[in-house]
Design an enzyme around this catalytic site. Structure first.
Site, PDB file in Angstrom:
ATOM      1  N   SER A  32       0.807  -1.219   0.000  1.00  8.59           N
ATOM      2  CA  SER A  32       0.000   0.000   0.000  1.00  8.59           C
ATOM      3  C   SER A  32       0.843   1.273   0.000  1.00  8.59           C
ATOM      4  O   SER A  32       0.414   2.299  -0.542  1.00  8.59           O
ATOM      5  CB  SER A  32      -0.950  -0.008   1.200  1.00  8.59           C
ATOM      6  OG  SER A  32      -0.230  -0.183   2.402  1.00  8.59           O
ATOM      7  N   ASP A  87      10.266   0.767  -2.559  1.00 10.54           N
ATOM      8  CA  ASP A  87       9.453  -0.370  -2.113  1.00 10.54           C
ATOM      9  C   ASP A  87       9.142  -0.229  -0.624  1.00 10.54           C
ATOM     10  O   ASP A  87       9.879   0.446   0.116  1.00 10.54           O
ATOM     11  CB  ASP A  87      10.234  -1.678  -2.378  1.00 10.54           C
ATOM     12  CG  ASP A  87       9.320  -2.875  -2.573  1.00 10.54           C
ATOM     13  OD1 ASP A  87       8.129  -2.791  -2.232  1.00 10.54           O
ATOM     14  OD2 ASP A  87       9.808  -3.907  -3.070  1.00 10.54           O
ATOM     15  N   ALA A  89       8.119  -2.102   3.271  1.00 13.31           N
ATOM     16  CA  ALA A  89       8.682  -3.180   4.092  1.00 13.31           C
ATOM     17  C   ALA A  89       7.732  -3.452   5.246  1.00 13.31           C
ATOM     18  O   ALA A  89       6.881  -2.619   5.584  1.00 13.31           O
ATOM     19  CB  ALA A  89      10.061  -2.794   4.618  1.00 13.31           C
ATOM     20  N   GLY A 101       7.422  -9.115   2.270  1.00 10.87           N
ATOM     21  CA  GLY A 101       6.628 -10.257   1.828  1.00 10.87           C
ATOM     22  C   GLY A 101       5.223 -10.283   2.390  1.00 10.87           C
ATOM     23  O   GLY A 101       4.502 -11.258   2.215  1.00 10.87           O
ATOM     24  N   GLU A 109      10.371  -8.796  -5.637  1.00  8.64           N
ATOM     25  CA  GLU A 109      10.870  -7.560  -5.012  1.00  8.64           C
ATOM     26  C   GLU A 109      12.370  -7.661  -4.778  1.00  8.64           C
ATOM     27  O   GLU A 109      13.124  -6.713  -5.027  1.00  8.64           O
ATOM     28  CB  GLU A 109      10.155  -7.315  -3.676  1.00  8.64           C
ATOM     29  CG  GLU A 109       8.704  -6.922  -3.840  1.00  8.64           C
ATOM     30  CD  GLU A 109       7.949  -6.818  -2.517  1.00  8.64           C
ATOM     31  OE1 GLU A 109       7.039  -5.998  -2.432  1.00  8.64           O
ATOM     32  OE2 GLU A 109       8.270  -7.566  -1.582  1.00  8.64           O
ATOM     33  N   LYS A 127       6.789   0.373  11.580  1.00  7.08           N
ATOM     34  CA  LYS A 127       7.544  -0.752  10.994  1.00  7.08           C
ATOM     35  C   LYS A 127       8.966  -0.857  11.556  1.00  7.08           C
ATOM     36  O   LYS A 127       9.695  -1.783  11.232  1.00  7.08           O
ATOM     37  CB  LYS A 127       7.649  -0.571   9.471  1.00  7.08           C
ATOM     38  CG  LYS A 127       6.329  -0.370   8.737  1.00  7.08           C
ATOM     39  CD  LYS A 127       5.625  -1.686   8.545  1.00  7.08           C
ATOM     40  CE  LYS A 127       4.362  -1.585   7.714  1.00  7.08           C
ATOM     41  NZ  LYS A 127       4.549  -1.310   6.322  1.00  7.08           N
TER      42      LYS A 127
END
Ligand code: 5RP
Length: 233
Positions: A32, A87, A89, A101, A109, A127
């Site tokens: 997202s 990207d 995480a 993942g 990725e 995160k």
């Protein structure tokens, strides 16, 4: 009005998209947060702020979004490098090692993000962890016929493996490659680099979600006094 987590994701996605320069090949991440980066790259292209961008998608999701936002796409056989990849995480430790993942896209990725000259990670502050494995299970992509032996090997390694089940489909999650995902709870991952190699050595494992020494820059979104703030390390 969007909720604070969505706002953080949007702002951090925008901050990463602003780092993309004209004439570059861009790895397009999944999840997202990366989705907002793809949207904002598309916006900048449409406004003429940047030109001559091609994207390399890390998943079916990224490919669909790139098409929606009119970012031209290439495959890896048509290029010899990637300038920048953006990207998300699921966990990031202070050494910029990560678990990815959550969207079952970690195999592609890792291919794309590892090839990039600059790999930018976009996360919200929830995160950030001191030790990988603290909050998130480690995803392992496995070919279907090797599911049982790989589950046993992961248990012998000290993990608690579970097959990832689909939310809106009967049965398991099936990856973009047609494989299965095992999520593994480890009490602690003390040496992520060793563990990454050990798990990838189990016959039938395609790739696991440990990304060690791959990220160059982590952009972190945080809400301070009700407003989004971006920091980096
Ligand atoms: C997909 C991923 C995602 O990047 C990760 O799950 C983060 O997603 P989000 O930004 O939605 O939290 O690794 O395989």
């Amino acid at each position: 009005m969007s909720d604070p987590v969505t706002t953080m994701k949007q702002e951090v996605g925008r901050a990463a998209a602003n780092r993309v320069q004209s004439d570059s090949i861009v790895g397009l991440g999944s999840g997202s947060t990366a989705a907002y980066a793809i949207e904002y790259i598309g916006d900048r292209l449409a406004k003429g702020e940047i030109k001559n961008i091609v994207g390399v998608p890390t998943s079916f999701q990224a490919e669909v979004l790139a098409k929606e936002f009119k970012i031209p796409l290439v495959t890896l056989d048509a290029i010899d490098h990637i300038d920048i990849a953006i990207d998300g995480a699921d966990e990031v430790d202070p050494q910029k090692n990560m678990i990815k993942g959550g969207g079952a896209a970690h195999t592609r990725e890792k291919v794309v993000d590892s090839l990039a000259n600059e790999f930018i990670v976009v996360v919200d502050d929830g995160k950030l962890v001191d030790k990988l494995g603290s909050t998130f299970l480690l995803p392992v992509e496995v070919i279907p016929m090797a599911l049982a032996p790989v589950m046993r090997s992961l248990a012998k390694l000290g993990g608690k493996p579970e097959l990832r089940m689909a939310a809106k489909k009967a049965g398991p999650v099936v990856t973009d490659q047609g494989n299965l995902v095992i999520d593994v709870k480890f009490d602690h991952i003390t040496n992520p680099g060793e563990m990454e190699k050990t798990i990838n050595n189990f016959p039938g494992v395609l790739e696991n979600g440990l990304f060690v020494g791959v990220a160059d820059l982590v952009l972190v979104g945080k809400i301070v006094d009700g407003k989004p703030e971006i920091s980096q390390f």
